[in-house]
Write a protein that holds these residues in place. Structure first.
Motif, mmCIF file in Angstrom:
data_model
loop_
_atom_site.group_PDB
_atom_site.id
_atom_site.type_symbol
_atom_site.label_atom_id
_atom_site.label_comp_id
_atom_site.label_asym_id
_atom_site.label_seq_id
_atom_site.Cartn_x
_atom_site.Cartn_y
_atom_site.Cartn_z
ATOM 1 N N LYS A 151 0.729 -0.913 -0.235
ATOM 2 C CA LYS A 151 0.118 -0.148 -0.313
ATOM 3 C C LYS A 151 0.484 1.144 0.034
ATOM 4 C CE LYS A 151 -3.761 0.499 2.249
ATOM 5 N NZ LYS A 151 -4.939 0.511 3.609
ATOM 6 N N GLN A 152 0.926 2.162 -0.615
ATOM 7 C CA GLN A 152 1.063 3.594 -0.147
ATOM 8 C C GLN A 152 0.931 3.945 0.395
ATOM 9 O OE1 GLN A 152 2.830 4.549 -3.650
ATOM 10 N NE2 GLN A 152 2.395 2.535 -4.519
ATOM 11 N N VAL A 153 -0.334 4.407 0.959
ATOM 12 C CA VAL A 153 -0.750 5.104 2.217
ATOM 13 C C VAL A 153 -1.405 3.800 3.581
ATOM 14 C CG1 VAL A 153 -1.812 6.999 3.446
ATOM 15 C CG2 VAL A 153 -0.806 7.411 0.806
ATOM 16 N N ILE A 154 -0.623 4.301 4.722
ATOM 17 C CA ILE A 154 -1.240 2.686 5.496
ATOM 18 C C ILE A 154 -1.463 3.821 6.792
ATOM 19 C CG2 ILE A 154 0.322 0.612 4.679
ATOM 20 C CD1 ILE A 154 2.043 1.085 6.580
ATOM 21 N N SER A 155 -2.738 2.583 7.489
ATOM 22 C CA SER A 155 -3.026 4.104 8.737
ATOM 23 C C SER A 155 -1.982 3.534 9.584
ATOM 24 C CB SER A 155 -4.322 3.452 9.111
ATOM 25 O OG SER A 155 -4.852 2.329 9.042
ATOM 26 N N PRO A 156 -2.306 3.946 11.260
ATOM 27 C CA PRO A 156 -1.537 3.725 12.243
ATOM 28 C C PRO A 156 -1.712 2.469 12.468
ATOM 29 C CG PRO A 156 -2.439 5.980 12.465
ATOM 30 C CD PRO A 156 -3.338 5.772 11.251
ATOM 31 N N LEU A 157 -3.021 2.344 12.598
ATOM 32 C CA LEU A 157 -3.035 0.378 12.401
ATOM 33 C C LEU A 157 -2.830 -0.302 12.139
ATOM 34 C CD1 LEU A 157 -5.157 -1.337 14.499
ATOM 35 C CD2 LEU A 157 -6.804 -0.772 13.201
ATOM 36 N N GLU A 158 -2.769 0.122 10.883
ATOM 37 C CA GLU A 158 -2.117 -0.640 9.753
ATOM 38 C C GLU A 158 -1.140 -0.831 10.067
ATOM 39 O OE1 GLU A 158 -5.449 -0.751 6.213
ATOM 40 O OE2 GLU A 158 -3.933 1.141 6.490
ATOM 41 N N GLN A 159 -0.003 1.214 10.679
ATOM 42 C CA GLN A 159 1.207 1.004 10.967
ATOM 43 C C GLN A 159 1.908 -0.554 12.054
ATOM 44 O OE1 GLN A 159 3.645 1.853 8.826
ATOM 45 N NE2 GLN A 159 5.383 0.487 10.402
ATOM 46 N N ASP A 160 0.647 -0.310 13.046
ATOM 47 C CA ASP A 160 0.928 -0.724 13.808
ATOM 48 C C ASP A 160 0.662 -2.761 14.032
ATOM 49 O OD1 ASP A 160 1.447 0.705 16.099
ATOM 50 O OD2 ASP A 160 -0.693 1.371 16.576
ATOM 51 N N ILE A 161 0.173 -2.912 12.700
ATOM 52 C CA ILE A 161 0.266 -4.914 12.648
ATOM 53 C C ILE A 161 1.020 -4.667 12.122
ATOM 54 C CG2 ILE A 161 -0.828 -5.991 11.148
ATOM 55 C CD1 ILE A 161 -3.534 -4.823 11.170
ATOM 56 N N LEU A 162 2.132 -4.243 10.978
ATOM 57 C CA LEU A 162 3.217 -4.161 10.466
ATOM 58 C C LEU A 162 4.359 -4.450 11.240
ATOM 59 C CD1 LEU A 162 2.929 -1.935 7.161
ATOM 60 C CD2 LEU A 162 3.385 -4.678 7.208
ATOM 61 N N LEU A 213 -1.730 -8.482 17.648
ATOM 62 C CA LEU A 213 -1.444 -8.980 16.170
ATOM 63 C C LEU A 213 -3.290 -9.285 15.922
ATOM 64 C CD1 LEU A 213 0.291 -8.485 13.677
ATOM 65 C CD2 LEU A 213 1.162 -10.943 13.156
ATOM 66 N N VAL A 214 -3.256 -10.749 15.726
ATOM 67 C CA VAL A 214 -4.717 -11.087 15.519
ATOM 68 C C VAL A 214 -5.926 -10.134 16.193
ATOM 69 C CG1 VAL A 214 -6.530 -12.678 16.150
ATOM 70 C CG2 VAL A 214 -3.651 -12.957 15.885
ATOM 71 N N LEU A 215 -5.789 -9.385 17.700
ATOM 72 C CA LEU A 215 -6.575 -8.068 17.769
ATOM 73 C C LEU A 215 -6.418 -7.018 16.405
ATOM 74 C CD1 LEU A 215 -6.716 -8.298 22.140
ATOM 75 C CD2 LEU A 215 -8.368 -9.345 20.451
ATOM 76 N N LEU A 216 -5.588 -7.273 16.384
ATOM 77 C CA LEU A 216 -4.738 -5.675 15.929
ATOM 78 C C LEU A 216 -5.811 -5.995 14.375
ATOM 79 C CD1 LEU A 216 -1.767 -4.411 16.383
ATOM 80 C CD2 LEU A 216 -3.418 -2.997 17.088
ATOM 81 N N ILE A 217 -5.164 -7.213 13.926
ATOM 82 C CA ILE A 217 -6.462 -7.378 12.538
ATOM 83 C C ILE A 217 -8.105 -7.651 12.467
ATOM 84 C CG2 ILE A 217 -6.464 -9.586 10.907
ATOM 85 C CD1 ILE A 217 -2.885 -10.113 11.921
ATOM 86 N N GLU A 218 -7.896 -8.209 13.900
ATOM 87 C CA GLU A 218 -9.605 -8.230 13.860
ATOM 88 C C GLU A 218 -10.295 -6.824 13.709
ATOM 89 O OE1 GLU A 218 -10.270 -10.506 17.473
ATOM 90 O OE2 GLU A 218 -10.082 -12.715 16.196
ATOM 91 N N LYS A 219 -9.109 -5.278 14.781
ATOM 92 C CA LYS A 219 -10.286 -4.160 14.993
ATOM 93 C C LYS A 219 -9.426 -4.063 13.441
ATOM 94 C CE LYS A 219 -9.428 -0.621 17.522
ATOM 95 N NZ LYS A 219 -8.217 0.426 18.605
ATOM 96 N N ARG A 220 -8.965 -3.820 12.215
ATOM 97 C CA ARG A 220 -8.639 -3.354 10.567
ATOM 98 C C ARG A 220 -9.775 -4.289 10.344
ATOM 99 N NH1 ARG A 220 -6.844 -5.471 6.131
ATOM 100 N NH2 ARG A 220 -6.326 -3.303 4.873
ATOM 101 N N ALA A 221 -10.258 -5.417 10.204
ATOM 102 C CA ALA A 221 -11.734 -6.064 9.626
ATOM 103 C C ALA A 221 -12.974 -5.083 10.301
ATOM 104 C CB ALA A 221 -11.491 -7.221 10.234
ATOM 105 N N ARG A 222 -12.776 -4.596 11.977
ATOM 106 C CA ARG A 222 -14.295 -3.958 11.691
ATOM 107 C C ARG A 222 -14.287 -2.520 11.499
ATOM 108 N NH1 ARG A 222 -12.380 -6.557 16.108
ATOM 109 N NH2 ARG A 222 -12.185 -4.863 17.888
ATOM 110 N N THR A 223 -12.923 -1.956 11.039
ATOM 111 C CA THR A 223 -13.265 -0.411 11.039
ATOM 112 C C THR A 223 -12.960 -0.372 9.415
ATOM 113 O OG1 THR A 223 -10.696 -0.189 10.456
ATOM 114 C CG2 THR A 223 -11.993 0.637 12.368
#
Length: 96
Positions: free
Chosen positions: A14-25, A86-96
């Protein structure tokens, strides 16, 4: 390759990632470092807890999650804690 690996690969593209996605990475990279870096793992866990207090509450409720201080947890317990985060962050991303 599992679903987490596929998501991480997609986020890297991705070109631009959200803070949540950065936390996942960041969590994924810390969790998969070889050799395991205990100091980085503790720092990432604290960062996730600070950035996502809702996730912290959910992680504490998981039966197998160590509730002891991260400073006295074993490397295996730290790695498991990061995996749960990591699993919880991914679940949170899926809900947003």
């Amino acid at each position: 390759m599992d679903a987490i690996d596929i998501l991480v690969m997609a986020l890297k593209e991705k070109q631009v990632i959200s803070p949540l996605e950065q936390d996942i990475l960041d969590t994924y990279h810390t969790m998969t470092k070889i050799p395991f870096d205990r100091a980085s793992a503790i720092q990432q866990a604290f960062s996730n807890n600070s950035n996502h207090p809702d996730m912290l509450a959910k992680n504490i409720l998981v039966p197998d999650t160590a509730t002891k201080s991260l400073f006295v947890a074993t490397d295996q317990e730290l790695a498991y804690n990061l995996y749960r985060q990591l699993v919880l962050l991914i679940e949170k991303r899926a809900r947003t």
